[in-house]
Motif scaffolding. Structure first.
Motif, mmCIF file in Angstrom:
data_model
loop_
_atom_site.group_PDB
_atom_site.id
_atom_site.type_symbol
_atom_site.label_atom_id
_atom_site.label_comp_id
_atom_site.label_asym_id
_atom_site.label_seq_id
_atom_site.Cartn_x
_atom_site.Cartn_y
_atom_site.Cartn_z
ATOM 1 N N LYS A 1 78.914 18.272 86.986
ATOM 2 C CA LYS A 1 78.493 16.874 86.889
ATOM 3 C C LYS A 1 79.358 15.970 87.761
ATOM 4 C CE LYS A 1 76.795 17.358 82.145
ATOM 5 N NZ LYS A 1 76.934 16.879 80.733
ATOM 6 N N GLN A 2 80.433 16.522 88.332
ATOM 7 C CA GLN A 2 81.332 15.811 89.256
ATOM 8 C C GLN A 2 81.967 14.563 88.654
ATOM 9 O OE1 GLN A 2 78.424 16.078 92.788
ATOM 10 N NE2 GLN A 2 80.412 16.553 93.675
ATOM 11 N N GLY A 3 82.162 14.583 87.355
ATOM 12 C CA GLY A 3 82.816 13.469 86.688
ATOM 13 C C GLY A 3 81.941 12.248 86.496
ATOM 14 N N VAL A 4 80.651 12.362 86.782
ATOM 15 C CA VAL A 4 79.733 11.235 86.582
ATOM 16 C C VAL A 4 79.563 11.001 85.091
ATOM 17 C CG1 VAL A 4 77.403 10.365 86.963
ATOM 18 C CG2 VAL A 4 78.553 11.693 88.744
ATOM 19 N N SER A 5 79.791 9.777 84.658
ATOM 20 C CA SER A 5 79.716 9.451 83.243
ATOM 21 C C SER A 5 78.275 9.489 82.739
ATOM 22 C CB SER A 5 80.313 8.055 83.020
ATOM 23 O OG SER A 5 79.970 7.556 81.753
ATOM 24 N N GLN A 6 78.104 10.059 81.552
ATOM 25 C CA GLN A 6 76.772 10.097 80.958
ATOM 26 C C GLN A 6 76.278 8.679 80.670
ATOM 27 O OE1 GLN A 6 76.458 13.237 78.208
ATOM 28 N NE2 GLN A 6 74.467 12.659 77.409
ATOM 29 N N ALA A 7 77.195 7.796 80.289
ATOM 30 C CA ALA A 7 76.806 6.406 80.022
ATOM 31 C C ALA A 7 76.298 5.731 81.295
ATOM 32 C CB ALA A 7 77.997 5.642 79.455
ATOM 33 N N ASP A 8 76.922 6.041 82.448
ATOM 34 C CA ASP A 8 76.463 5.468 83.714
ATOM 35 C C ASP A 8 75.069 5.963 84.065
ATOM 36 O OD1 ASP A 8 78.848 4.117 83.954
ATOM 37 O OD2 ASP A 8 79.768 5.603 85.273
ATOM 38 N N VAL A 9 74.798 7.243 83.798
ATOM 39 C CA VAL A 9 73.472 7.802 84.058
ATOM 40 C C VAL A 9 72.427 7.115 83.179
ATOM 41 C CG1 VAL A 9 72.038 9.873 83.908
ATOM 42 C CG2 VAL A 9 74.348 10.019 84.850
ATOM 43 N N TYR A 10 72.743 6.950 81.895
ATOM 44 C CA TYR A 10 71.810 6.266 80.995
ATOM 45 C C TYR A 10 71.544 4.834 81.467
ATOM 46 C CZ TYR A 10 72.420 10.043 77.550
ATOM 47 O OH TYR A 10 72.435 11.249 76.916
ATOM 48 N N GLN A 11 72.592 4.174 81.929
ATOM 49 C CA GLN A 11 72.436 2.802 82.407
ATOM 50 C C GLN A 11 71.478 2.737 83.589
ATOM 51 O OE1 GLN A 11 76.003 1.121 84.085
ATOM 52 N NE2 GLN A 11 75.269 -0.972 83.916
ATOM 53 N N LEU A 12 71.634 3.655 84.544
ATOM 54 C CA LEU A 12 70.750 3.653 85.721
ATOM 55 C C LEU A 12 69.322 4.040 85.355
ATOM 56 C CD1 LEU A 12 71.465 3.006 88.737
ATOM 57 C CD2 LEU A 12 73.388 3.191 87.184
ATOM 58 N N MET A 13 69.161 4.949 84.400
ATOM 59 C CA MET A 13 67.810 5.292 83.949
ATOM 60 C C MET A 13 67.136 4.085 83.308
ATOM 61 S SD MET A 13 68.532 9.094 82.381
ATOM 62 C CE MET A 13 66.901 9.238 81.654
ATOM 63 N N ALA A 14 67.905 3.297 82.563
ATOM 64 C CA ALA A 14 67.351 2.071 81.972
ATOM 65 C C ALA A 14 66.956 1.080 83.062
ATOM 66 C CB ALA A 14 68.371 1.445 81.024
ATOM 67 N N TYR A 15 67.798 0.948 84.098
ATOM 68 C CA TYR A 15 67.456 0.054 85.207
ATOM 69 C C TYR A 15 66.158 0.486 85.875
ATOM 70 C CZ TYR A 15 72.071 -2.209 85.150
ATOM 71 O OH TYR A 15 73.174 -2.935 84.799
ATOM 72 N N SER A 16 65.972 1.794 86.035
ATOM 73 C CA SER A 16 64.749 2.298 86.662
ATOM 74 C C SER A 16 63.511 1.854 85.884
ATOM 75 C CB SER A 16 64.801 3.819 86.765
ATOM 76 O OG SER A 16 63.613 4.329 87.307
ATOM 77 N N ARG A 17 63.616 1.904 84.569
ATOM 78 C CA ARG A 17 62.484 1.514 83.727
ATOM 79 C C ARG A 17 62.300 -0.006 83.702
ATOM 80 N NH1 ARG A 17 60.003 3.342 78.918
ATOM 81 N NH2 ARG A 17 58.280 1.913 78.508
ATOM 82 N N ILE A 18 63.404 -0.735 83.525
ATOM 83 C CA ILE A 18 63.321 -2.190 83.368
ATOM 84 C C ILE A 18 62.855 -2.854 84.658
ATOM 85 C CG2 ILE A 18 64.697 -4.279 82.963
ATOM 86 C CD1 ILE A 18 66.471 -2.511 81.120
ATOM 87 N N TYR A 19 63.346 -2.368 85.807
ATOM 88 C CA TYR A 19 63.038 -3.008 87.088
ATOM 89 C C TYR A 19 61.908 -2.302 87.846
ATOM 90 C CZ TYR A 19 67.050 -5.896 86.203
ATOM 91 O OH TYR A 19 67.914 -6.800 85.633
ATOM 92 N N GLU A 20 61.305 -1.321 87.207
ATOM 93 C CA GLU A 20 60.103 -0.662 87.729
ATOM 94 C C GLU A 20 60.310 -0.171 89.164
ATOM 95 O OE1 GLU A 20 57.180 -3.692 87.298
ATOM 96 O OE2 GLU A 20 56.997 -3.456 85.129
ATOM 97 N N CYS A 21 61.435 0.492 89.395
ATOM 98 C CA CYS A 21 61.696 1.070 90.714
ATOM 99 C C CYS A 21 61.990 2.551 90.537
ATOM 100 C CB CYS A 21 62.845 0.359 91.428
ATOM 101 S SG CYS A 21 64.420 0.481 90.600
ATOM 102 N N ASP A 22 61.570 3.352 91.501
ATOM 103 C CA ASP A 22 61.717 4.803 91.371
ATOM 104 C C ASP A 22 62.969 5.348 92.049
ATOM 105 O OD1 ASP A 22 61.056 4.478 93.983
ATOM 106 O OD2 ASP A 22 59.246 5.719 93.952
ATOM 107 N N ARG A 23 63.847 4.467 92.545
ATOM 108 C CA ARG A 23 65.103 4.895 93.164
ATOM 109 C C ARG A 23 66.252 4.069 92.588
ATOM 110 N NH1 ARG A 23 61.793 7.886 94.555
ATOM 111 N NH2 ARG A 23 61.442 8.898 96.595
ATOM 112 N N VAL A 24 67.229 4.764 92.022
ATOM 113 C CA VAL A 24 68.451 4.123 91.536
ATOM 114 C C VAL A 24 69.628 4.931 92.072
ATOM 115 C CG1 VAL A 24 67.494 3.037 89.469
ATOM 116 C CG2 VAL A 24 68.265 5.405 89.361
ATOM 117 N N MET A 25 70.756 4.253 92.295
ATOM 118 C CA MET A 25 71.896 4.922 92.939
ATOM 119 C C MET A 25 73.207 4.568 92.261
ATOM 120 S SD MET A 25 73.317 4.522 96.853
ATOM 121 C CE MET A 25 71.869 5.296 97.586
ATOM 122 N N LEU A 26 74.041 5.590 92.064
ATOM 123 C CA LEU A 26 75.436 5.407 91.680
ATOM 124 C C LEU A 26 76.273 5.627 92.933
ATOM 125 C CD1 LEU A 26 75.572 7.353 88.289
ATOM 126 C CD2 LEU A 26 76.030 4.908 88.597
#
Length: 436
Positions: free
Chosen positions: A349-374
């Motif tokens: 997982k390369q140290g990527v936080s699970q909370a950060d992943v959840y946050q970006l998945m929420a952004y994808s849904r809320i902002y209706e975009c199919d690309r999100v980036m950390l």
């Protein structure tokens, strides 16, 4: 004057030698740092006070108390660089600040700023003094200021209402309204306040000399406390555009990120920067430059859409770091993280936080975009090429993707801007493979 330097998240032991810090001075530094807005509820958001050492956190800058200065530098490592020098880190930090604040540092200014011998604070003071002296030589700005006064002779226009009411019994006095060209304007008051503040902090002889000269040049300007300065009255036009960079430096040295404490038994100052905020501003500014003239538009701290709704009222408002828009709406959400990502062989997982992943998945849904980036800073423990790894969201063959990427902030600004533009272009192109 005791001067010590350490890196973010590193420690410095108590002691009397050159590699440690006297415990009495450490206690005073802790008191100054504890009054910073970054200190948090526990008071240890900047420095942690332990039994045998001080530990820096993710805030960088300079903390000063009588007789001692502690400089905290960020870990900004070039590719293949295992241990950067303090000089290199100061250069990189100042150049990140320059990009984020729209401050130009040309080769002539950069060569003699004292990167090796002086702290970050002295370097920023020296940069301010040089730009200030150059601007003052071209003339201090002046503007017409409206005045109302009772005079023995008419000047400007007559205030008829006041003349025939308040001054009706004093025909020898005229109520005048006139404009006077004056240097005592908000811009000059801000410059004087900055000069007065940093004159108490500068320890380098050349900085002290320059500040004395500048203080003399501004002796006729009214002294206004920093809290009462009228930033909202600043008007920049073609006649005073050269003061734009100096205003940015003044905000840096005197604005919200600058704290002065003089409460209790300790007097001190702290010039501090939260690296996560600086990294976000740096990336956003370079992305704006890189994508200028393209179909994409970059906005920061925007969106403001709510996660939840209660009886039609929005709750838990979101504020993504960076939004990239095109003609169809929001094309990508970018969230910057000032964290050290781990090599893949150490952690899949390369140290990527699970909370950060959840946050970006929420952004994808809320902002209706199919690309999100950390987006993370690259560092020497990773491979030579910056990371760019794509993951399908929710299902193996879904249309939505989360991209985990790194950028080498130790490179030149043009190189970083080019890398960011290429990263956005590839991330928004049709999917070719899981790893780009």
């Amino acid at each position: 004057m005791i001067q010590r330097s350490l890196r973010e998240w590193e420690t410095i032991a108590y002691g009397e030698d050159a590699a440690s810090i006297p415990e009495a001075h450490a206690a005073r530094l802790i008191e100054v740092a504890g009054r910073s807005p970054f200190a948090g509820r526990g008071g240890e958001g900047v420095l942690e006070y332990r039994r045998k050492h001080l530990r820096a956190r993710g805030v960088v800058g300079v903390i000063a108390s009588p007789g001692c200065q502690l400089e905290i530098l960020p870990k900004i490592e070039a590719i293949g660089e295992a241990n950067a020098t303090d000089e290199a880190l100061r250069r990189r930090l100042v150049h990140m600040l320059a990009v984020a604040r729209d401050i130009r540092i040309d080769a002539r200014n950069s060569a003699n700023l004292g990167w090796q011998r002086d702290t970050l604070l002295e370097i920023l003071i020296r940069l301010f003094c040089r730009k200030m002296i150059e601007a003052v030589r071209q003339g201090i700005p002046r503007r017409y200021i409206a005045h109302e006064d009772d005079l023995p002779a008419l000047r400007g226009r007559l205030d008829v209402t006041r003349q025939f009411s308040t001054l009706a019994a004093q025909p020898q006095t005229l109520a005048c309204r006139y404009d006077e060209l004056s240097p005592n304007i908000a811009l000059n008051q801000i410059m004087k306040a900055t000069i007065s503040r940093i004159a108490c902090l500068a320890t380098a002889a050349d900085n002290q000399r320059s500040l004395r000269e500048l203080s003399f040049a501004y002796s006729d300007i009214a002294a206004v406390p920093p809290a009462a300065l009228r930033w909202d009255l600043i008007i920049l036009d073609r006649t005073n555009q050269r003061w734009h960079e100096l205003l940015s430096l003044a905000r840096l040295l005197l604005g919200e990120r600058y704290q002065t404490t003089s409460v209790g038994s300790t007097d001190g100052q702290a010039l501090l920067f939260e690296m996560s905020t600086l990294f976000e501003a740096y990336v956003a500014r370079l992305l704006q430059r890189a994508l200028a003239g393209t179909a994409f538009r970059v906005t920061t701290q925007g969106g403001h859409r709510d996660c939840l709704y209660e009886d039609g009222t929005g709750r838990f408002r979101t504020r993504p770091d960076i939004l990239i828009r095109d003609a169809n709406g929001i094309a990508m959400v970018v969230d910057t993280k000032w964290k050290r990502i781990t090599p893949r062989i150490d952690d899949p997982k390369q140290g990527v936080s699970q909370a950060d992943v959840y946050q970006l998945m929420a952004y994808s849904r809320i902002y209706e975009c199919d690309r999100v980036m950390l987006l993370y800073p690259h560092h020497h423990e990773l491979s030579a090429d910056p990371l760019c790894r794509s993951y399908d969201i929710v299902s193996p063959n879904g249309a939505d993707r989360l991209i985990v990427s790194t950028v080498d902030v130790s490179a030149s600004h043009s190189s970083v801007a080019g890398a960011l533009a290429s990263l956005v272009s590839r991330s928004l192109s049709p999917r070719n493979a899981a790893v780009i």
